[in-house]
Enzyme design. Structure first.
Site, PDB file in Angstrom:
ATOM      1  N   ASP A 148       0.783  -1.150  -0.058  1.00  0.00           N
ATOM      2  CA  ASP A 148       0.052   0.008   0.023  1.00  0.00           C
ATOM      3  C   ASP A 148       0.865   1.245   0.067  1.00  0.00           C
ATOM      4  O   ASP A 148       1.747   1.563   0.934  1.00  0.00           O
ATOM      5  CB  ASP A 148      -0.873  -0.215   1.196  1.00  0.00           C
ATOM      6  CG  ASP A 148      -2.091   0.628   1.137  1.00  0.00           C
ATOM      7  OD1 ASP A 148      -2.322   1.738   0.256  1.00  0.00           O
ATOM      8  OD2 ASP A 148      -2.994   0.672   2.051  1.00  0.00           O
ATOM      9  N   ASP A 149       0.735   2.203  -1.057  1.00  0.00           N
ATOM     10  CA  ASP A 149       1.629   3.481  -1.041  1.00  0.00           C
ATOM     11  C   ASP A 149       2.970   3.317  -1.070  1.00  0.00           C
ATOM     12  O   ASP A 149       3.557   4.212  -0.405  1.00  0.00           O
ATOM     13  CB  ASP A 149       1.330   4.514   0.088  1.00  0.00           C
ATOM     14  CG  ASP A 149      -0.212   5.022   0.160  1.00  0.00           C
ATOM     15  OD1 ASP A 149      -1.056   4.740  -0.822  1.00  0.00           O
ATOM     16  OD2 ASP A 149      -0.514   5.875   0.798  1.00  0.00           O
ATOM     17  N   CYS A 203      -5.812   4.314  -4.232  1.00  0.00           N
ATOM     18  CA  CYS A 203      -6.189   2.833  -3.469  1.00  0.00           C
ATOM     19  C   CYS A 203      -7.318   2.078  -4.123  1.00  0.00           C
ATOM     20  O   CYS A 203      -7.061   0.912  -5.099  1.00  0.00           O
ATOM     21  CB  CYS A 203      -6.451   2.713  -2.067  1.00  0.00           C
ATOM     22  SG  CYS A 203      -4.818   3.499  -1.061  1.00  0.00           S
ATOM     23  N   LYS A 252      -6.071  -5.781   3.280  1.00  0.00           N
ATOM     24  CA  LYS A 252      -7.136  -4.587   2.929  1.00  0.00           C
ATOM     25  C   LYS A 252      -8.078  -4.819   1.914  1.00  0.00           C
ATOM     26  O   LYS A 252      -7.646  -5.056   0.841  1.00  0.00           O
ATOM     27  CB  LYS A 252      -6.234  -3.372   2.874  1.00  0.00           C
ATOM     28  CG  LYS A 252      -6.918  -2.317   2.220  1.00  0.00           C
ATOM     29  CD  LYS A 252      -6.013  -0.958   2.055  1.00  0.00           C
ATOM     30  CE  LYS A 252      -6.469   0.005   1.146  1.00  0.00           C
ATOM     31  NZ  LYS A 252      -5.592   1.323   1.311  1.00  0.00           N
ATOM     32  N   HIS A 258     -11.211  -2.189   0.872  1.00  0.00           N
ATOM     33  CA  HIS A 258     -11.205  -0.850   0.262  1.00  0.00           C
ATOM     34  C   HIS A 258     -11.910  -0.769  -1.035  1.00  0.00           C
ATOM     35  O   HIS A 258     -11.738  -0.009  -1.925  1.00  0.00           O
ATOM     36  CB  HIS A 258      -9.661  -0.006   0.232  1.00  0.00           C
ATOM     37  CG  HIS A 258      -9.981   1.257   0.194  1.00  0.00           C
ATOM     38  ND1 HIS A 258      -9.078   2.374  -0.082  1.00  0.00           N
ATOM     39  CD2 HIS A 258     -10.955   2.135   0.390  1.00  0.00           C
ATOM     40  CE1 HIS A 258      -9.618   3.401   0.100  1.00  0.00           C
ATOM     41  NE2 HIS A 258     -10.804   3.530   0.359  1.00  0.00           N
ATOM     42  N   HIS A 279       1.054   1.997   4.190  1.00  0.00           N
ATOM     43  CA  HIS A 279       0.231   3.352   4.290  1.00  0.00           C
ATOM     44  C   HIS A 279       0.640   3.736   5.719  1.00  0.00           C
ATOM     45  O   HIS A 279       0.660   2.952   6.774  1.00  0.00           O
ATOM     46  CB  HIS A 279      -1.113   2.794   4.198  1.00  0.00           C
ATOM     47  CG  HIS A 279      -2.113   3.857   3.832  1.00  0.00           C
ATOM     48  ND1 HIS A 279      -2.274   4.871   4.743  1.00  0.00           N
ATOM     49  CD2 HIS A 279      -2.613   3.837   2.778  1.00  0.00           C
ATOM     50  CE1 HIS A 279      -3.118   5.511   4.080  1.00  0.00           C
ATOM     51  NE2 HIS A 279      -3.488   5.118   2.848  1.00  0.00           N
ATOM     52  N   ASP A 332       0.043  -0.465  -4.930  1.00  0.00           N
ATOM     53  CA  ASP A 332      -1.217  -0.185  -5.470  1.00  0.00           C
ATOM     54  C   ASP A 332      -1.360   1.352  -6.298  1.00  0.00           C
ATOM     55  O   ASP A 332      -2.103   1.720  -6.795  1.00  0.00           O
ATOM     56  CB  ASP A 332      -2.232   0.008  -4.337  1.00  0.00           C
ATOM     57  CG  ASP A 332      -2.188   0.943  -3.211  1.00  0.00           C
ATOM     58  OD1 ASP A 332      -0.870   1.498  -3.141  1.00  0.00           O
ATOM     59  OD2 ASP A 332      -3.159   1.227  -2.714  1.00  0.00           O
ATOM     60  N   ASN A 333      -0.359   2.126  -5.721  1.00  0.00           N
ATOM     61  CA  ASN A 333      -0.080   3.465  -6.500  1.00  0.00           C
ATOM     62  C   ASN A 333       1.352   3.987  -5.947  1.00  0.00           C
ATOM     63  O   ASN A 333       1.914   3.289  -4.806  1.00  0.00           O
ATOM     64  CB  ASN A 333      -1.248   4.467  -5.973  1.00  0.00           C
ATOM     65  CG  ASN A 333      -1.598   4.457  -4.612  1.00  0.00           C
ATOM     66  OD1 ASN A 333      -2.588   3.919  -4.117  1.00  0.00           O
ATOM     67  ND2 ASN A 333      -0.612   4.852  -3.439  1.00  0.00           N
ATOM     68  N   LYS A 374       1.513   9.729  -5.278  1.00  0.00           N
ATOM     69  CA  LYS A 374       0.372   9.324  -4.968  1.00  0.00           C
ATOM     70  C   LYS A 374      -0.745  10.259  -5.149  1.00  0.00           C
ATOM     71  O   LYS A 374      -0.412  11.638  -4.789  1.00  0.00           O
ATOM     72  CB  LYS A 374      -0.101   8.873  -3.502  1.00  0.00           C
ATOM     73  CG  LYS A 374      -1.456   8.388  -3.191  1.00  0.00           C
ATOM     74  CD  LYS A 374      -1.364   8.042  -1.704  1.00  0.00           C
ATOM     75  CE  LYS A 374      -2.980   7.262  -1.389  1.00  0.00           C
ATOM     76  NZ  LYS A 374      -3.135   6.821  -0.092  1.00  0.00           N
TER      77      LYS A 374
END
Ligand SMILES: *[C@@H]1O[C@H](CO)[C@@H](O)[C@H](O)[C@H]1NC(C)=O
Ligand SMILES: *[C@@H]1O[C@H](CO)[C@@H](O)[C@H](O)[C@H]1NC(C)=O
Ligand SMILES: *[C@@H]1O[C@H](CO)[C@@H](O)[C@H](O)[C@H]1NC(C)=O
Ligand SMILES: *[C@@H]1O[C@H](CO)[C@@H](O)[C@H](O)[C@H]1NC(C)=O
Length: 516
Positions: free
Chosen positions: A34-35, A72, A126, A128, A227, A286-287, A304
């Protein structure tokens, strides 16, 4: 007596048993960070220590021309559905905790397809992708089991989550509740005090050890790391004491190093159970990295939420004993997109695409495993009609035009060309604090709303070529216009006060709408 025919017959029978016995389709383990930024992994020359990921990538194929979404929910939606978000209304930002929104239940997920093909399907981490009603939950979207959380982030030790709900008129109120589930049950209190990365890795190992190898396995493991909040066990942060001064960067680096170890623990479980020889392991972000909280994408532009490469050019690699010997240890520079995993996994599962809507993804297995050319030459970055330029009355060389209103945020990549319109966000280059460089800013006109880059020659997006190549801009605007003509309206409803977990039994986040 001549034994040869008998010997042959026995060999033949043994051969039949070998080829018929057991399911030879590969296990698929998809790890989503994540991130996680372009400059947050060791093999991109970062100070961040990721020895195990570096090793796994060096045994496999690094995807160096691989694209995700700048945020995300859209990346996860594209991964799950194999389709761009203009197809189902997720063009704007992410799914908020109090919105009556989710990946629409009529989008078939990759988990559903894998399950249909006979795979055991597990999710740890996660989600989301919305949860306002039961049909939206992972357990109802193709996963046999789910251990994880529903919102955009989790407090890494306490498994609760707070969100400011803003009613249309009046003051903000905090919505606060638990967010950790085993299938349908909230288990947050039982795990309070355990660190999320370690907890999810332990759960993934449990899934692997409990897996019945008669059937192949699909394991989707989207970590809460890296994240924010920037929280990590002290021993990982201690590794960077005196090495990274900037506190946010130090904590982020430590979170990566912890996740790196977690990924190794999972790999070891796959080896110890004998599953590794028939497993395809994919790692993806994811990004881009969130530069406001210690992530970094240097030397790429932006991060991001940005349409620039720092937002969308993702870290990714694939490791598997099933890759061709010749490609192992190489960088793959073919164009690969997050929607491509859907048909790629269906191919590996020997499934079919019946029942799915038209996909935007391509099967990339030969590209990845044998180094063939990518079947993809373009991808849509996004069209977000809710993000418009500061001055909607401004005109310029490309406004008005018959195809696409360049005041609206849009982006497309075709071959080496990339076009960005509207407000791309985060226009500057954030230098990693540990390098002691200045951030780079260009002076660009306030009303500028068209950028054209040759990302082969200029991956860092320093040279806008829109004025030099207006014909290419127009050709790409026409393509954007064609995508726009097929887009469904954005689904970004106002927050619903009934989402508040304090109104529910057990004070856990979860579905609050029975029917709609
Ligand atoms: C597609 O796969 C499903 C599940 O394996 C199977 O039931 C169905 O017959 C297949 N359809 C086609 C057209 O092959
Ligand atoms: C919002 O809060 C302020 C200060 O606490 C209060 O004076 C005001 O009446 C509140 N407004 C609404 C609509 O509740
Ligand atoms: C990895 O496994 C070791 C040994 O079981 C354990 O001590 C460690 O906490 C694990 N690390 C992570 C990040 O899961
Ligand atoms: C996209 O298409 C819609 C409907 O045809 C149109 O109203 C809108 O202006 C188009 N968007 C852009 C950015 O051109």
């Amino acid at each position: 007596m001549d034994l040869t025919p008998l010997f042959r017959a026995v060999c033949f029978l043994i051969l039949i048993r070998i080829t018929e016995g057991g399911d030879k389709r590969p296990n698929i383990v998809f790890i989503l960070a994540d991130d996680f930024g372009w400059h947050d992994i060791g093999y991109h020359g970062s100070i961040v220590r990721s020895p195990y990921m570096d090793f796994l990538a060096s045994e496999g194929v690094k995807l160096e021309n691989y694209y995700v979404q700048p945020m995300c929910s859209p990346t996860r939606a594209q991964l799950m559905s194999g389709r761009y978000q203009i197809r189902y209304g997720l063009q704007h930002l992410v799914i908020q905790p109090d919105q009556r929104a989710c990946l629409p239940p009529d989008e078939v997920t990759i988990a559903q397809k894998m399950k249909e093909a006979g795979y055991a399907t597990h999710m740890v981490g996660k989600w989301h992708l919305g949860f306002y009603r039961k049909e939206c939950l992972p357990i109802n979207r193709g996963f046999d089991t789910f251990f994880g959380f529903l919102n955009c982030l989790i407090y890494h030790y306490t498994y609760d989550f707070g969100y400011w709900h803003t009613p249309e008129s009046g003051n903000k109120t905090i919505m606060f509740g638990w967010d950790l589930f085993r299938n349908h049950d909230c288990v947050a209190k039982e795990h309070k005090g355990e660190y999320s990365t370690i907890l999810f890795a332990e759960e993934a190992q449990r899934v692997i050890w409990n897996h019945d190898q008669e059937t192949p396995m699909f394991l989707y493991l989207p970590f809460a790391a890296v994240h924010n909040p920037l929280d990590v066990p002290r021993e990982y942060e201690a590794m960077y004491e005196g090495i990274i001064e900037d506190e946010q960067r130090r904590k982020k680096a430590a979170m990566v190093t912890c996740m790196d170890e977690a990924i190794w623990n999972i790999t070891k479980a796959l080896m110890d159970t004998g599953m590794w020889d028939n497993t395809v392991l994919i790692f993806s972000t994811d990004n881009g990295g969130a530069t406001s909280v210690g992530g970094n994408n240097w030397p790429l532009r932006g991060g991001k939420r940005s349409m620039f490469e720092g937002g969308i050019r993702g870290v990714g690699f694939v490791t598997s004993p099933l890759l061709d010997e010749a490609v192992r240890g190489t960088e793959n520079n073919q164009l690969i997109h997050v929607t491509d995993w859907f048909p790629t996994f269906v191919h590996l599962a020997e499934g079919n695409l019946s029942g799915t809507k038209p996909l935007d993804g391509f099967n990339q297995w030969d590209t990845i495993s044998q180094g063939m050319f990518s079947p993809r030459n373009e991808f849509l970055i996004n069209i977000d009609p809710m993000e418009i330029c500061a001055n909607p009355l401004a005109t310029n060389q490309f406004r008005p035009n018959p195809y696409f209103d360049v005041c609206v945020r849009g982006g497309i990549r075709v071959g080496k060309w990339k076009l960005v319109t509207g407000v791309p966000r985060q226009m500057y280059w954030t230098a990693p604090p540990e390098l002691g460089l200045e951030n780079i800013r260009l002076s660009e006109g306030k009303d500028k709303m068209v950028w054209l880059f040759d990302v082969y020659e200029d991956p860092n997006e320093l040279y806008d070529m829109s004025e030099e190549k207006p014909d290419i801009v127009m050709a790409l605007l026409q393509k954007l216009g064609n995508y726009n003509a097929t887009a469904v309206p954005v689904n970004y409803p106002a927050g619903d006060m009934w989402a508040n977990p304090q109104l529910r039994k057990g004070h856990a986040w979860g579905p609050w709408v029975e029917k709609y």
